[in-house]
Design an enzyme around this catalytic site. Structure first.
Site: not given
Ligand code: NAD
Ligand code: GLY
Length: 360
Positions: A128, A150, A192, A225, A235, A240, A244, A247, A251, A264
């Site tokens: 966990r 993330k 990025e 960042k 987010e 945040r 994106n 993105h 994506h 990427h």
């Protein structure tokens, strides 16, 4: 700490529950064990890396960990986006169980964004949640994915659909590791950086980006960042989400191309071109400002033309499964000006289709 390495002032990620530091500079992996031992008791630990990075950098990390009293076991996953899978996450967990690692152990992720996301996810679910140290070795990973917590894997239906927030305890960005990046992988990372420049720090579009002097540029990006993550860790506040930029379509392209065909950053480059076009059309971004972004992408040999064999329909199908589609509506990040990004609800599916077609 070894003499002669230039370590820039650590960048704080001042989260209320789990603050941590990002250290940026050359030669840092030689001392990583001692730095980790400053915050975690030496224990058995997992060093997760990939089949490209392991042979280049894992021995140095292991030696330093051992010197500081840690007992690392190395777990190597195949290089490439397709390793962000349940199968590889399970293999990492199984290897940690077989080695007797428990909740007092920690995991070190050594590699690019793929290793960081995958190993970070394994650390989030093992017992966990065990402590995770990120040692990012690509530009994407140093300026973006290793910071902010993330973690996750891909599903057949889309990128990063399965994951967890799991903040690292420390990020060690050794800029010397970037020296072994092949040219294509080096350049993709600038997508990025250009994204950060576009949404927060336009002067960075003209910053010194030579490998010999890259640490200040990496640190500047980490600070951007970190500041955003500190204000909107989960987010939920709309801030945040600005990360994106480029993105949503990026994506979709990455997914439609099939993981591995475009790097990427290359898919994000195409997404940035489309987002710039939409910003000119929908939110008044001056064309000259969009052109500055396109010129920066061109300087880094990043693609601006979509390969013919990726159909618009397949990209749209991938987009419909994207997390950023909010209750069926599209929350799209646009620019009003360089450095002034916002989340818009005014971009329609037709606008997106046209922006994709315009990439041909
Ligand atoms: P990557 O991890 O696949 O690395 C690119 C290639 O470079 C791989 O072949 C890798 O083996 C190789 N490599 C890595 N470091 C090297 C080195 N120092 N020397 C030689 N080869 C090296 O890709 P990436 O671009 O680093 O990361 C992309 C991933 O990051 C995507 O899955 C993306 O979704 C994710 N990402 C996550 C976040 C986040 O916030 N979690 C943010 C941005 C991107
Ligand atoms: N890379 C996007 C984020 O961390 O939110």
């Amino acid at each position: 700490m070894s003499a002669g390495s230039t370590v820039h002032t650590p960048i704080e990620v001042p989260l209320a529950r789990s603050p941590y530091q990002v250290i940026v500079g050359p030669g840092l992996i030689r001392d990583c064990g001692a730095r980790i031992a400053e915050i975690l008791k030496p224990s058995r630990c997992a060093l997760v890396t990939d089949s490209n990075v392991g042979p280049l950098h894992a021995e140095a990390v292991e030696a330093s960990l051992r010197q500081a009293g840690f007992e690392p076991i190395r777990i190597t996953v195949p290089a490439g986006e397709s390793s962000k899978s349940f199968e590889q996450a399970a293999k990492i967990c199984d290897a940690m169980i077989a080695a007797g690692l428990d909740r007092s152990s920690m995991l070190v992720a050594l590699g690019g964004g793929v290793v960081g996301d995958l190993a970070g996810f394994a650390a989030a679910i093992y017992y966990r949640g065990i402590p995770c140290i990120q040692i990012p070795t690509t530009i994407v990973a140093q300026v973006d994915s290793s910071v902010g917590g993330k973690t996750g894997i891909n599903a057949p239906g889309g990128k990063n659909l399965i994951g967890a927030f799991h903040q690292p305890r420390l990020v060690i960005a050794d800029t010397d590791t970037l020296r072994t990046l092949p040219p294509r992988e080096f350049h993709e990372g600038f997508a990025e950086i250009i994204k950060h420049a576009a949404i927060r720090d336009p002067q960075m579009l003209a910053a010194d980006d030579s490998l010999d002097n890259i640490a200040p540029l990496i640190a500047r990006n980490v600070a951007i960042k970190a500041a955003i993550v500190a204000e909107d860790e989960f987010e939920t506040k709309g801030l945040r989400a600005l990360l994106n930029f480029g993105h949503t379509i990026g994506h979709g392209i990455e997914n439609a191309a099939g993981y591995g065909r475009l790097l990427h950053g290359e898919a994000i480059s195409l997404g940035l071109v489309a987002a710039c076009r939409l910003s000119v059309e929908k939110s008044g971004l001056p064309q000259a400002a969009a052109d500055q972004i396109l010129a920066a992408l061109a300087r880094h040999h990043l693609p601006q033309i979509l390969p013919d064999n990726i159909s618009t329909d397949s990209i749209l199908a991938a987009l419909r499964k994207d997390k950023k589609f909010h209750a069926g509506a599209i929350r799209f990040v646009l620019l009003r000006a360089l450095g002034d990004a916002f989340v818009s609800d005014s971009v329609t599916a037709v606008d997106i289709e046209q922006a994709i077609e315009a990439l041909r």
